[in-house]
Design a protein around this motif. Sequence first.
Motif, PDB file in Angstrom:
ATOM      1  N   SER A  44       0.816  -1.210   0.000  1.00 40.88           N
ATOM      2  CA  SER A  44       0.000   0.000   0.000  1.00 40.88           C
ATOM      3  C   SER A  44       0.854   1.267   0.000  1.00 40.88           C
ATOM      4  O   SER A  44       0.447   2.302  -0.474  1.00 40.88           O
ATOM      5  N   THR A  45       2.041   1.166   0.557  1.00 38.04           N
ATOM      6  CA  THR A  45       2.862   2.367   0.649  1.00 38.04           C
ATOM      7  C   THR A  45       4.070   2.264  -0.266  1.00 38.04           C
ATOM      8  O   THR A  45       4.873   3.172  -0.321  1.00 38.04           O
ATOM      9  N   SER A  46       4.178   1.151  -0.956  1.00 40.71           N
ATOM     10  CA  SER A  46       5.445   0.926  -1.634  1.00 40.71           C
ATOM     11  C   SER A  46       5.618   1.801  -2.862  1.00 40.71           C
ATOM     12  O   SER A  46       4.674   2.157  -3.549  1.00 40.71           O
ATOM     13  N   VAL A  47       6.844   2.121  -3.096  1.00 43.50           N
ATOM     14  CA  VAL A  47       7.232   2.885  -4.275  1.00 43.50           C
ATOM     15  C   VAL A  47       8.059   1.902  -5.084  1.00 43.50           C
ATOM     16  O   VAL A  47       8.835   1.143  -4.521  1.00 43.50           O
ATOM     17  N   PRO A  48       7.855   1.868  -6.378  1.00 45.22           N
ATOM     18  CA  PRO A  48       8.625   0.894  -7.135  1.00 45.22           C
ATOM     19  C   PRO A  48      10.120   1.174  -7.063  1.00 45.22           C
ATOM     20  O   PRO A  48      10.547   2.315  -6.876  1.00 45.22           O
ATOM     21  N   VAL A  49      10.881   0.130  -7.223  1.00 45.19           N
ATOM     22  CA  VAL A  49      12.338   0.279  -7.258  1.00 45.19           C
ATOM     23  C   VAL A  49      12.712   1.079  -8.505  1.00 45.19           C
ATOM     24  O   VAL A  49      13.527   1.982  -8.465  1.00 45.19           O
ATOM     25  N   ILE A  50      12.067   0.725  -9.606  1.00 42.88           N
ATOM     26  CA  ILE A  50      12.339   1.443 -10.867  1.00 42.88           C
ATOM     27  C   ILE A  50      11.186   1.197 -11.824  1.00 42.88           C
ATOM     28  O   ILE A  50      10.531   0.176 -11.764  1.00 42.88           O
ATOM     29  N   ASP A  51      10.968   2.156 -12.675  1.00 41.22           N
ATOM     30  CA  ASP A  51       9.965   2.036 -13.723  1.00 41.22           C
ATOM     31  C   ASP A  51      10.709   2.259 -15.034  1.00 41.22           C
ATOM     32  O   ASP A  51      11.199   3.359 -15.297  1.00 41.22           O
ATOM     33  N   LEU A  52      10.860   1.226 -15.809  1.00 42.55           N
ATOM     34  CA  LEU A  52      11.645   1.333 -17.049  1.00 42.55           C
ATOM     35  C   LEU A  52      10.718   1.723 -18.190  1.00 42.55           C
ATOM     36  O   LEU A  52      10.038   0.880 -18.767  1.00 42.55           O
ATOM     37  N   THR A  53      10.684   3.005 -18.492  1.00 39.73           N
ATOM     38  CA  THR A  53       9.702   3.486 -19.476  1.00 39.73           C
ATOM     39  C   THR A  53      10.320   3.845 -20.823  1.00 39.73           C
ATOM     40  O   THR A  53       9.598   4.142 -21.753  1.00 39.73           O
ATOM     41  N   LEU A  54      11.640   3.855 -20.897  1.00 38.48           N
ATOM     42  CA  LEU A  54      12.271   4.273 -22.153  1.00 38.48           C
ATOM     43  C   LEU A  54      13.065   3.135 -22.761  1.00 38.48           C
ATOM     44  O   LEU A  54      13.711   2.364 -22.038  1.00 38.48           O
TER      45      LEU A  54
END
Length: 375
Positions: free
Chosen positions: A125-135
């Motif tokens: 519920s509070t987690s932030v992703p480690v990384i979001d690979l969008t490119l």
Amino acid sequence: MFVDRIKVFAQAGNGGRGCVSFRREKFVPKGGPDGGDGGRGGDVVLRADRHVDNLSNLFYEPLIKAKNGGHGQGKKMHGRSAPAKMVKVPVGTIVWETAEGKRPTPDEEGIDAGAAPSTIIHQPSTSVPVIDLTLDGQEFVLCHGGAGGKGNVHFKSSRNRAPRQYTEGEEGEQGDFLLELRAIADAALVGYPNAGKSTLLRKISAARPKVAAYPFTTLHPIIGVVEFPGYGRATIDDIPGLIEGAHRGLGLGHEFLRHITRCQILLFVVDVAGSEGRNPTEDVQKLRREIDLYDPILSKRTWCIIANKMDLPGARENLAALRNRFPTVEVAPLSAQTGEGLEELRVKLEKWLVNASQLQPVDYYAKTHKTSLGD
Ligand SMILES: Nc1nc2c(ncn2[C@@H]2O[C@H](COP(=O)(O)OP(=O)(O)OP(=O)(O)O)[C@@H](O)[C@H]2O)c(=O)[nH]1
Ligand SMILES: [Mg+2]
């Protein structure tokens, strides 16, 4: 096979050990210490690649391990550093730490490694992703390799001319991660099974999703590229059909709605002729409710209606009723089968996308609270 969510264990390589060695040479009596350092362990690196469309390669290799560094050698020779282990993932992959988390290297002072993971547990519920690979081409070091140990050459001093000390290489980082693919597209086609979503995508793009007269023909999301004369191009995501009660797991369930969380516009495709005995106005209402049950953020997103199957009898009356019920919503009547109304759709779609892009950008992390890491 299409895999869009997978748990993996990643382990970077350990550093190589430092060497204890002394110079031994003819005419050089009691040569000093010359033990070289260990090499670095390999990193585990994720790389977003537009040629990869799902995470199935990790299904076959859920343990990702990089090689260890080489040990140091005499004559001050360094050990070999291990190459990074590159893992290709699709663009749009989000990485989360699972409850076990990333385990830090237990260091020499003897910090209790067993206690460490509990301190970095992320509740979803509070987690932030480690990384979001969008490119495309974006790289991320998921686990760093351990540094190499020091050879005895580092320990010489005026009082200790023949040191036998060396250090071990550091351990590489390791941890359990959840990789989740959330397709990145400009618009998504949402609708009941057999509404004609795939037929439409085939007509307006080069994508070739399967089309058939039975429900749930499309089993996983497919992205097509639509070309416009003015805007350039847009990507459209065809997702499997949604039915009332999907939030309770009916049909293919909510599973694929994750793929529309990053789309700017939601296009609700309805069978406006009601050829399967349903009422198109109710279809739209039910689909909107399902989307809202999945995530209220999605129901606030720009949406339009595609009234498909205009070639069938009864479509005109139903279209009028639909327009009456949703007077402020843009409607594009067409027949994906005959091609009628498709050019108008392109023009409208371009306008809708330009308008939507002037609004708030899509929140890439939307819906984090719905991510369950338990399975
Ligand atoms: N008469 C008519 N039939 C259509 C039209 N569009 C699609 N169909 C038919 O409707 C059936 C279902 O089409 P699909 O494109 O597979 O539907 P879908 O929405 O992708 O269905 P799922 O993948 O199961 O969710 C096929 O038999 C199509 O030929 C249309 O405009 N008019
Ligand atoms: Mg389909």
